[in-house]
Write an enzyme that holds these catalytic residues in place. Structure first.
Site, short mmCIF file in Angstrom:
data_model
loop_
_atom_site.label_atom_id
_atom_site.label_comp_id
_atom_site.label_asym_id
_atom_site.label_seq_id
_atom_site.Cartn_x
_atom_site.Cartn_y
_atom_site.Cartn_z
N SER A 150 -4.61 17.80 -5.64
CA SER A 150 -4.11 16.98 -6.78
C SER A 150 -3.77 17.79 -7.97
O SER A 150 -3.83 18.96 -7.87
CB SER A 150 -5.33 16.16 -7.26
N TYR A 179 -13.49 17.84 -11.71
CA TYR A 179 -12.74 17.13 -10.55
C TYR A 179 -11.58 18.27 -10.38
O TYR A 179 -11.22 18.46 -9.28
CB TYR A 179 -12.28 15.75 -11.13
N1 LIG Z 1 -5.06 8.00 -6.15
C1 LIG Z 1 -4.35 8.89 -6.80
O1 LIG Z 1 -3.78 8.87 -7.78
C2 LIG Z 1 -4.78 10.60 -6.35
C3 LIG Z 1 -3.95 11.22 -7.18
C4 LIG Z 1 -4.07 12.72 -6.70
C5 LIG Z 1 -5.01 13.00 -5.58
N2 LIG Z 1 -5.79 12.02 -5.00
C6 LIG Z 1 -6.50 12.49 -4.03
O2 LIG Z 1 -6.40 11.47 -2.78
C7 LIG Z 1 -7.43 11.44 -1.85
C8 LIG Z 1 -7.56 10.12 -1.63
O3 LIG Z 1 -8.02 9.16 -2.74
P1 LIG Z 1 -7.45 7.85 -2.78
O4 LIG Z 1 -6.84 7.67 -3.88
O5 LIG Z 1 -6.92 7.30 -1.49
O6 LIG Z 1 -8.62 7.04 -3.02
P2 LIG Z 1 -10.03 6.42 -2.44
O7 LIG Z 1 -9.17 4.86 -1.87
O8 LIG Z 1 -11.18 6.05 -3.08
O9 LIG Z 1 -10.09 7.07 -0.85
C9 LIG Z 1 -11.21 8.05 -1.08
C10 LIG Z 1 -11.95 8.02 0.09
O10 LIG Z 1 -12.99 9.20 0.27
C11 LIG Z 1 -13.90 8.54 0.79
N3 LIG Z 1 -15.30 9.05 0.47
C12 LIG Z 1 -15.87 9.29 -0.82
N4 LIG Z 1 -16.80 9.88 -0.87
C13 LIG Z 1 -17.35 10.03 0.40
C14 LIG Z 1 -18.41 10.61 1.12
N5 LIG Z 1 -19.49 11.15 0.38
N6 LIG Z 1 -18.61 10.83 2.56
C15 LIG Z 1 -17.38 10.25 3.10
N7 LIG Z 1 -16.25 9.57 2.48
C16 LIG Z 1 -16.19 9.66 1.09
C17 LIG Z 1 -14.18 7.04 0.39
O11 LIG Z 1 -14.81 6.40 1.25
P3 LIG Z 1 -15.62 5.00 0.46
O12 LIG Z 1 -14.67 3.91 0.17
O13 LIG Z 1 -16.82 4.79 1.42
O14 LIG Z 1 -16.19 5.52 -0.82
C18 LIG Z 1 -12.41 6.66 0.59
O15 LIG Z 1 -12.29 6.36 1.72
C19 LIG Z 1 -8.60 12.06 -2.62
O16 LIG Z 1 -8.90 13.37 -2.33
C20 LIG Z 1 -8.25 12.25 -4.16
O17 LIG Z 1 -8.61 13.23 -4.60
C21 LIG Z 1 -5.35 10.70 -5.43
#
Ligand SMILES: NC(=O)c1ccc[n+]([C@@H]2O[C@H](COP(=O)([O-])OP(=O)(O)OC[C@H]3O[C@@H](n4cnc5c(N)ncnc54)[C@H](OP(=O)(O)O)[C@@H]3O)[C@@H](O)[C@H]2O)c1
Length: 301
Positions: A150, A179
């Site tokens: 990120s 984070y």
């Molecule tokens: N969205 C943004 O703007 C953004 C920006 C920069 C970086 N990111 C990065 O992108 C990645 C994906 O994020 P996203 O935005 O798609 O959010 P998201 O929809 O919340 O996806 C995160 C995923 O991680 C899983 N997860 C969390 N804790 C876990 C655990 N203990 N064991 C197994 N799985 C787990 C969640 O599963 P559950 O649904 O079961 O919790 C979910 O499937 C992350 O690494 C985040 O840091 C996102």
């Protein structure tokens, strides 16, 4: 030429991923699901890791095409070990791609497990163990590892990068800095991994997906941040756009041979100044190994 508006599907145009086996974490929704769907649509068999058996089979069903689910709770190292064993021993041959995408963010309360703060555990340490355990099964010559970092690795990490003397947050916990630290660890991990796997012809890269709306990530935000997010949503990426760089690094011939880099919008980017700090990267690697060993999980890389 990459664009901010590229999607996971558009960057894979013209590619065939038939017969490839790809492991992905965090594909129950959000960016991971969008990436998995696009890769599966090109013929990849997706091994969908999610926090329990129900979530894993739901993720596999949501991906459609060729997908199977494996339970893997990244907050529990024993669960990660079991998942890696199940994948490596299933007799289906080498793994082409591992995508370490799952993440949690901005936990208001400090949480500690396995001796470290929860974001460091889920985002970095658990993925370190997973990739280490799967690495013997990665396909020599063409294997790829993709790590979702990120821009928080640049703007939110602590002043010294990684607070090695405070990995459990006992000497001070700031949700946003922790984070950022975990996301810096993601990018440093990918860079170090690239060096360790180079002799086998396996590449490793990290990426910032952009500011992505409609994922689970920002659901926990409280007012006024929730209101700011609502106002910003029209200017943010969709999950399909957020997944574009993951799809590119996992499945596009355009990314072939590229390794050790941090990517934004489908292009290598500079990222954190700490990505040039070899001593920091080596210390993170050694510390991660030591913590895992102390918790009973010896690593090989
Ligand atoms: N969205 C943004 O703007 C953004 C920006 C920069 C970086 N990111 C990065 O992108 C990645 C994906 O994020 P996203 O935005 O798609 O959010 P998201 O929809 O919340 O996806 C995160 C995923 O991680 C899983 N997860 C969390 N804790 C876990 C655990 N203990 N064991 C197994 N799985 C787990 C969640 O599963 P559950 O649904 O079961 O919790 C979910 O499937 C992350 O690494 C985040 O840091 C996102």
């Amino acid at each position: 030429m990459s664009k901010r508006t590229d999607t996971a599907s558009s960057v894979l145009e013209g590619e065939s991923l038939d017969g490839q086996r790809m492991v992905i974490t965090g594909c129950a929704g959000g960016i991971g699901l969008a990436a998995a769907r696009a890769l599966a649509a090109k013929g990849a068999h997706i091994i969908a890791l999610a926090r329990n058996a129900d979530a894993a089979s739901q993720a596999a069903a949501a991906i459609g095409h060729e997908a199977s689910g494996v339970p893997c709770d990244l907050a529990d190292l024993a669960s990660v070990g079991r998942a890696a064993r199940a994948i490596a021993n299933n007799g289906h041959g080498p793994i082409d791609v591992v995508i370490a995408n799952a993440g949690i963010g901005n936990l208001r309360e400090r949480q500690v497990r396995h001796g470290v703060e929860m974001q460091f555990l889920v985002n970095h340490l658990a993925h370190f163990l997973l990739v280490d355990r799967l690495s013997p099964a990665l396909r020599d010559g063409t294997g790829r590892v993709v790590v979702t970092s990120s821009s928080a690795s640049v703007g939110q990490a602590p002043r010294e990068g990684i607070e090695f003397e405070n990995l459990d947050g006992a000497h001070g916990y700031r949700a946003s800095a922790f984070y950022g630290q975990s996301k810096l660890a993601n990018a440093l991990f990918a860079r170090s991994l690239a060096g360790k796997l180079a002799a086998r012809g396996i590449v490793a890269n990290s990426l910032h997906p952009g500011a992505v709306a409609h994922t689970g990530f920002n659901k926990s935000l409280k007012f006024p941040l929730s209101m700011i997010l609502r106002l910003a949503m029209p200017f943010m990426k969709t999950p399909e756009q957020g997944a574009a760089t993951i799809a590119l690094l996992a499945g596009s011939s355009r990314a072939k041979g590229q390794t050790g880099l941090y990517w934004v919008d489908g292009m290598p980017a500079e990222g954190s100044r700490f990505l040039k700090d070899d001593a920091l990267a080596q210390r993170l690697w050694a510390t991660s190994r030591t913590i895992l060993e102390c918790e009973g999980f010896a690593t090989t890389l």
